[in-house]
Design a protein around this motif. Structure first.
Motif, short mmCIF file in Angstrom:
data_model
loop_
_atom_site.label_atom_id
_atom_site.label_comp_id
_atom_site.label_asym_id
_atom_site.label_seq_id
_atom_site.Cartn_x
_atom_site.Cartn_y
_atom_site.Cartn_z
N GLU B 125 0.83 -1.20 0.00
CA GLU B 125 0.00 0.00 0.00
C GLU B 125 0.87 1.26 0.00
OE1 GLU B 125 -2.40 0.85 3.44
OE2 GLU B 125 -3.74 2.16 2.28
N ARG B 126 1.91 1.18 0.83
CA ARG B 126 2.84 2.29 0.96
C ARG B 126 3.42 2.63 -0.43
NH1 ARG B 126 8.17 2.53 2.61
NH2 ARG B 126 8.64 4.16 4.13
N GLN B 127 3.85 1.56 -1.11
CA GLN B 127 4.48 1.74 -2.41
C GLN B 127 3.49 2.29 -3.43
OE1 GLN B 127 7.55 1.13 -1.67
NE2 GLN B 127 8.02 2.19 -3.58
N GLU B 128 2.30 1.76 -3.37
CA GLU B 128 1.26 2.19 -4.30
C GLU B 128 0.96 3.67 -4.13
OE1 GLU B 128 -1.39 -1.83 -4.90
OE2 GLU B 128 -2.35 -0.06 -3.99
N THR B 129 0.80 4.07 -2.84
CA THR B 129 0.49 5.48 -2.55
C THR B 129 1.62 6.39 -3.05
OG1 THR B 129 -0.80 4.85 -0.63
CG2 THR B 129 0.03 7.11 -0.68
N LEU B 130 2.84 5.96 -2.77
CA LEU B 130 3.99 6.77 -3.21
C LEU B 130 4.00 6.92 -4.73
CD1 LEU B 130 6.88 5.51 -0.89
CD2 LEU B 130 5.97 7.84 -1.04
N GLN B 131 3.74 5.81 -5.40
CA GLN B 131 3.77 5.86 -6.86
C GLN B 131 2.69 6.79 -7.42
OE1 GLN B 131 3.55 1.75 -7.95
NE2 GLN B 131 5.76 1.44 -7.68
N ASP B 136 1.11 12.08 -9.61
CA ASP B 136 0.36 13.34 -9.47
C ASP B 136 1.29 14.55 -9.39
OD1 ASP B 136 -1.86 11.75 -9.32
OD2 ASP B 136 -2.05 11.86 -7.14
N GLY B 137 2.57 14.27 -9.20
CA GLY B 137 3.52 15.38 -9.02
C GLY B 137 3.39 16.04 -7.67
N LEU B 138 2.93 15.28 -6.69
CA LEU B 138 2.64 15.89 -5.38
C LEU B 138 3.64 15.48 -4.29
CD1 LEU B 138 -1.25 15.53 -5.23
CD2 LEU B 138 0.06 17.64 -5.50
N ILE B 139 4.55 14.58 -4.63
CA ILE B 139 5.45 14.03 -3.61
C ILE B 139 6.10 15.13 -2.75
CG2 ILE B 139 7.76 12.97 -3.38
CD1 ILE B 139 5.96 10.78 -3.57
N ASN B 140 6.63 16.18 -3.41
CA ASN B 140 7.33 17.22 -2.65
C ASN B 140 6.52 18.50 -2.50
OD1 ASN B 140 9.67 15.61 -2.47
ND2 ASN B 140 10.18 16.18 -4.58
N TYR B 234 -3.82 6.62 0.39
CA TYR B 234 -3.54 7.54 -0.72
C TYR B 234 -4.31 8.85 -0.61
CZ TYR B 234 -3.90 9.62 -5.35
OH TYR B 234 -3.91 10.49 -6.38
N GLU B 235 -5.62 8.77 -0.31
CA GLU B 235 -6.45 9.99 -0.26
C GLU B 235 -5.93 10.96 0.80
OE1 GLU B 235 -8.68 10.83 -2.39
OE2 GLU B 235 -8.45 8.91 -3.46
N LEU B 236 -5.59 10.40 1.97
CA LEU B 236 -5.07 11.26 3.05
C LEU B 236 -3.74 11.89 2.65
CD1 LEU B 236 -5.07 12.42 5.89
CD2 LEU B 236 -4.08 10.28 6.71
N CYS B 237 -2.87 11.06 2.11
CA CYS B 237 -1.54 11.56 1.75
C CYS B 237 -1.64 12.62 0.65
CB CYS B 237 -0.64 10.42 1.29
SG CYS B 237 -0.24 9.31 2.65
N LYS B 238 -2.57 12.42 -0.26
CA LYS B 238 -2.76 13.39 -1.35
C LYS B 238 -3.22 14.73 -0.76
CE LYS B 238 -5.49 14.00 -5.53
NZ LYS B 238 -6.71 13.53 -6.19
N GLU B 239 -4.14 14.65 0.20
CA GLU B 239 -4.67 15.85 0.84
C GLU B 239 -3.54 16.61 1.57
OE1 GLU B 239 -7.78 16.84 0.49
OE2 GLU B 239 -7.61 18.60 1.79
N ILE B 240 -2.71 15.87 2.26
CA ILE B 240 -1.59 16.51 3.00
C ILE B 240 -0.61 17.13 2.01
CG2 ILE B 240 0.44 16.03 4.43
CD1 ILE B 240 -1.24 13.89 5.87
#
Lengths: 66, 462
Positions: B125-131, B136-140, B234-240
């Motif tokens: 899941e971790r890997q999927e979310t990161l990918q 999305d270009g949102l990592i940083n 993923y949804e939470l991480c995207k929001e953050i």
């Protein structure tokens, strides 16, 4: 001194005055004016460190209205 | 059919079940299940709850058993491979035997757990979310925001009862520098199934009043290290990641970083450390101000001292210079006055001589001129009477001639030569004064006047 002066602005202006004084770019004529301004800015910055102006009730009201 | 029913003891029944099950399930099986709670007892034996969920709902549930000696072996391998101890709320692949105990009932006796599978599940899941975030270009995205100079106004996502929250608030409120923070709690579930949606909804709320806040912190702690997989959601991480102001995490656990912590503006290991980080930002603001005070004092004083020294030097130079200049001018003046004295004496002598010469010349010349003039006067004196006499005679003759001419013009002389003048009313006869017949006219001669009466007037036509 304007109350709306943001600490970011106050801080930047203060840094500028300090660097001007350090570089010797301020004449003795201007010195007392600049030092006075700097002490005002320092006061603003210090106040910002130790006071808050936000009001929880106001924020709650805005949340309800949105 | 009327026989009294056969009555079994409980032990008989339970023993029968055990026998049946033992006969039916003699093999070991590999089973995939979520280990919800480990339930390790003081004896070291564990009785975990094993679950299977579908769409968040439990569709199968059974108790497991791990004997202490087996747990030790399994856990050691787990730590060496997964780099963390056997953890609750993870899906595991385990080797089990179906057992039944007369007192404890049915359970799956776990003899082995595949650490590689656990690792894979955890990472998946971790890997999927990161990918996805990368895509999305949102990592940083959140980390690239500008951190406020003073993170004064803090929106806190936490639970009221959380130990982590009280640790965090303790740091902010009891700081010895009297720094003042404004905090507002946005309560949320911090672990388990509801956490992700609950945190997302509070982030949405904060967005509505964003202008009141400088940073968001997500603070958790004291609740054990279970149910943190929500922070890989993923949804939470995207929001953050896409949140418009910095989001800081202090989730407080010792296992691998969750995605939320990785992509947050900053992650602190504990809520206390997160509080210290905010204080540090205040220090970073406060120290330059202290330095500024020192610096301004130092340089301002130095500047004034420099100017004073310059002024002293200048006035010394000025005094010396003035004295030197005064002396030089005095010397010049003395020399000049000497020169003037001798010049004056020379000029006076020179002029006196000139005057004497001129006096002598003048005397000589005037005697000469006087003599010459006198001679002229003598000549004139001699000539004067002769000239006068001849000029008087000439004038007298001219006057005699004139008198003669005038006498000739006198009418009496004309009358003497026999002419007469006739008048009427005292005036000579003319065209406008001729009188009429009978009028008296007077005829004047040289020796008498004749009165006569006009007899007739004849016009002379010539």
């Amino acid at each position: 001194m304007s109350k709306d002066l943001k600490y970011t602005d106050a801080f930047e202006e203060l840094k500028q005055i300090v660097s001007d004084i350090e570089d010797g770019e301020i004449s003795v004529d201007e010195l007392s004016i600049k030092v006075k301004r700097a002490s005002e800015l320092i006061k603003v910055c210090k106040e910002k460190l130790t006071s808050t102006e936000e009001d929880v009730n106001q924020i709650l009201k805005e949340l309800e209205n949105n | 059919m009327s026989d009294t029913p056969k009555i079994f003891t409980l032990q008989q029944v339970v023993s029968s079940i055990r026998k049946t099950i033992e006969e039916r399930y003699q093999q070991y099986y590999w089973v995939k299940a979520e280990m919800h709670k480990l339930n390790r007892f003081a004896s070291g034996h564990c009785f975990p709850e094993l679950l299977q969920k579908e769409d968040g709902k439990i569709v199968a549930q059974i108790r497991g058993t791990i004997w202490n000696h087996q747990f030790e072996t399994i856990n050691k391998r787990f730590i060496s491979v997964v780099k963390e101890p056997l953890k609750e709320d993870t899906t595991l692949l385990m080797q089990v035997k179906v057992t039944f105990h007369e007192s404890y009932g049915l359970s799956l006796q776990i003899v082995d757990i595949d650490p590689n599978y656990a690792l894979g599940e955890l990472q998946r899941e971790r890997q999927e979310t990161l990918q996805k975030l990368q895509k999305d270009g949102l990592i940083n995205a959140n980390q690239q925001l500008k951190f406020p100079l003073l993170p004064k106004r803090v929106a806190v996502i936490s639970a009221e009862s959380s130990k982590g929250l009280s640790d965090f608030m303790q740091v902010l409120k009891n700081n010895e520098w009297n720094y003042s923070f404004f905090t507002m709690l946005f309560p949320a579930y911090l672990q388990g199934d509801n956490a992700a949606s609950s945190i997302i909804s509070q982030l949405e709320n904060i967005k509505k009043v964003l202008h009141h806040f400088d940073v968001v912190v997500i603070v958790r702690g004291g609740g054990g290290e279970v149910g943190l997989s929500c922070y890989n959601n993923y949804e939470l991480c995207k929001e953050i990641a896409s949140f418009p102001i910095p989001v800081l995490t202090g989730i407080g656990h010792s296992t691998n970083l969750t995605v939320a912590e990785m992509i947050a503006f900053r992650n602190a290991i504990t809520p206390t450390e997160l509080g210290d980080f905010l204080l540090q930002a205040f220090h970073n603001f406060s120290v330059p101000i202290k330095d500024a005070i020192k610096s301004i004092k130092y340089y301002a004083v130095a500047k004034v001292e420099d100017e004073k020294t310059d002024l002293n030097n200048l006035s010394k130079h000025f005094k010396n210079g003035a004295q030197q200049s005064l002396y030089n001018n005095q010397q010049k003046l003395i020399a000049q006055s000497r020169e003037v004295g001798s010049n004056v004496r020379y000029n006076i002598q020179n002029n006196r001589q000139k005057i004497e010469r001129l006096t002598q010349n003048t005397l000589r010349e005037s005697v000469h001129i006087f003599q010459r003039e006198r001679e002229k006067v003598d000549v004139l004196t001699e000539q004067f009477p002769k000239t006068i006499k001849s000029s008087i005679i000439g004038e007298s003759n001219r006057l005699d001639n004139l008198l003669h001419s005038v006498q000739i013009m006198d009418p009496i002389n004309v009358l003497k030569r026999g002419f007469s003048i006739t008048t009427f009313n005292g005036k000579t006869l003319k065209v406008g004064n001729k009188g009429q017949k009978g009028d008296e006219i007077v005829t004047k001669t040289a020796i008498f006047n004749i009165k006569s009466t006009i007899m007739d007037i004849e016009e002379d036509n010539e």
